[in-house]
Design an enzyme around this catalytic site. Structure first.
Site, PDB file in Angstrom:
ATOM      1  N   HIS A   1       1.287  -1.422   0.118  1.00 44.79           N
ATOM      2  CA  HIS A   1      -0.139   0.146   0.377  1.00 44.79           C
ATOM      3  C   HIS A   1       0.741   1.486   0.187  1.00 44.79           C
ATOM      4  O   HIS A   1       0.565   2.518  -0.214  1.00 44.79           O
ATOM      5  CB  HIS A   1      -0.600  -0.138   1.314  1.00 44.79           C
TER       6      HIS A   1
ATOM      7  N   ASP B   1      -2.544 -10.636  -2.359  1.00 47.95           N
ATOM      8  CA  ASP B   1      -3.554 -10.343  -0.749  1.00 47.95           C
ATOM      9  C   ASP B   1      -5.259  -9.298  -1.248  1.00 47.95           C
ATOM     10  O   ASP B   1      -5.192  -9.573  -2.735  1.00 47.95           O
ATOM     11  CB  ASP B   1      -2.283  -8.819  -0.576  1.00 47.95           C
TER      12      ASP B   1
ATOM     13  N   HIS C   1      -6.334  -7.766  -0.762  1.00 41.17           N
ATOM     14  CA  HIS C   1      -6.263  -5.623  -0.469  1.00 41.17           C
ATOM     15  C   HIS C   1      -5.253  -5.668  -2.447  1.00 41.17           C
ATOM     16  O   HIS C   1      -4.455  -5.670  -2.440  1.00 41.17           O
ATOM     17  CB  HIS C   1      -5.677  -5.231   0.350  1.00 41.17           C
TER      18      HIS C   1
HETATM   19 ZN   LIG Z   1      -4.404  -7.316   2.470  1.00 40.65          ZN
END
Ligand SMILES: [Zn+2]
Length: 307
Positions: A125, A162, A164
């Site tokens: 991220h 993942d 996300h």
């Molecule tokens: Zn994640």
């Protein structure tokens, strides 16, 4: 040839505060489990120190200076609502990056066939100029640049499974045709990015959004298009942003993988890597927040990597 496990204990001192899902136990259960099974197929290595110039390929210089200043002498410092650093984060964040570089060196020198980095904090991220979602440095992005710059590769693929979307990795490589970024993720969901129409300037981004409630076979079927894209791109090296939070027991998302699905997924990636890039794979831990699911899923992932 064996599978490298790159880890060190500095992650223990990256303190995110009480009740935070991205906690030291995540890595501890994994390391304890891997030590317990005493597999002869694993080689344990510590991350080496590295030239900090490699961070500058993935991140803005001002951002890096701000991060260096952000590590507190005492207590905790919030980089955003959920991205927290403590005094020990300085070393832990560097070691997380160092682990992927050490893994890459080991695979390139054929010290081991492939590798898994059991580290925290995660990285996918973290954008060029922004810490976010528990991530400070984008470990996998620095790894990809290391392959391009130190080893002069011209085609690196990152597969991010993942749950996300790896907004940070996408942000860093959106204009870079040397890197193919592929992500499967729950969508719409945190962090908000990752729609199918976000394709990179050179068609070098492939996003596979999955609705909440997606089951194993639907998830694995979605990888068919990922594998055709990879075959088209012909990477010289494959990096895995290995988050295990698409597991059915994970508290942070609603995709329903079973632990053994990570064996199947890894096996399919391995088969392709054999065909495309002489099996060169380095995998690094991203998310995964149910300790038992994380332990089981990584066990399957590493079983497949070391077969
Ligand atoms: Zn994640």
């Amino acid at each position: 040839m064996k599978t490298g496990i790159i880890t060190t204990d500095t992650y223990l001192n990256h303190n995110t505060g009480q009740g935070h899902p991205e906690r030291a136990d995540r890595v501890t259960v994994v390391i304890n489990h891997l030590k317990k099974i005493k597999s002869k197929k694993l080689i344990w290595k510590k991350p080496k120190k590295f030239d900090l110039k490699y961070l500058e390929y993935a991140h803005d210089k001002n951002y890096l200076n701000n991060i260096t200043d952000s590590f507190p002498k005492h207590g905790l410092n919030f980089l955003d609502g959920d991205t927290i650093v403590s005094p020990g984060s300085k070393e832990a964040t560097k070691d997380a990056v160092g682990s992927i570089l050490t893994a890459i060196d080991g695979v390139m020198k054929k010290d081991f066939r492939n590798a898994f980095c059991a580290v925290r904090p995660p990285g996918h991220h973290a954008e060029k100029k922004k810490a976010m979602g528990f991530c400070v440095y984008n470990n996998v992005a620095v790894g990809a640049y290391y392959l391009l710059e130190k080893y002069n590769l011209s085609k690196v693929a990152i597969i991010d499974f993942d749950v996300h979307h790896g907004n940070g990795t996408q942000d860093i490589f959106y204009n870079n045709e040397k890197v193919l970024y592929i992500s499967s993720h729950q969508y719409p969901y945190y962090p908000g990015s990752g729609a199918a129409n976000e394709k990179g300037i050179k068609d070098n981004v492939l996003n596979i959004p999955l609705i909440s409630g997606t089951k194993s076979h639907e998830f694995l079927n979605a990888y068919d298009s990922i594998f055709s894209k990879l075959k088209e791109f012909k990477p010289e090296f494959i990096l895995l942003s290995a988050g295990f939070d698409a597991h059915k027991d994970d508290p942070l998302a609603q995709i329903n993988l079973e632990s053994k699905d990570y064996y199947i997924l890894t096996q399919r990636i391995m088969k392709l890597a054999k065909e495309l890039c002489d099996e060169k794979i380095v995998s690094i831990l991203e998310g995964g927040y149910d300790l038992n699911a994380l332990k089981e899923s990584i066990d399957y992932h590493i079983k497949s990597l070391s077969e």
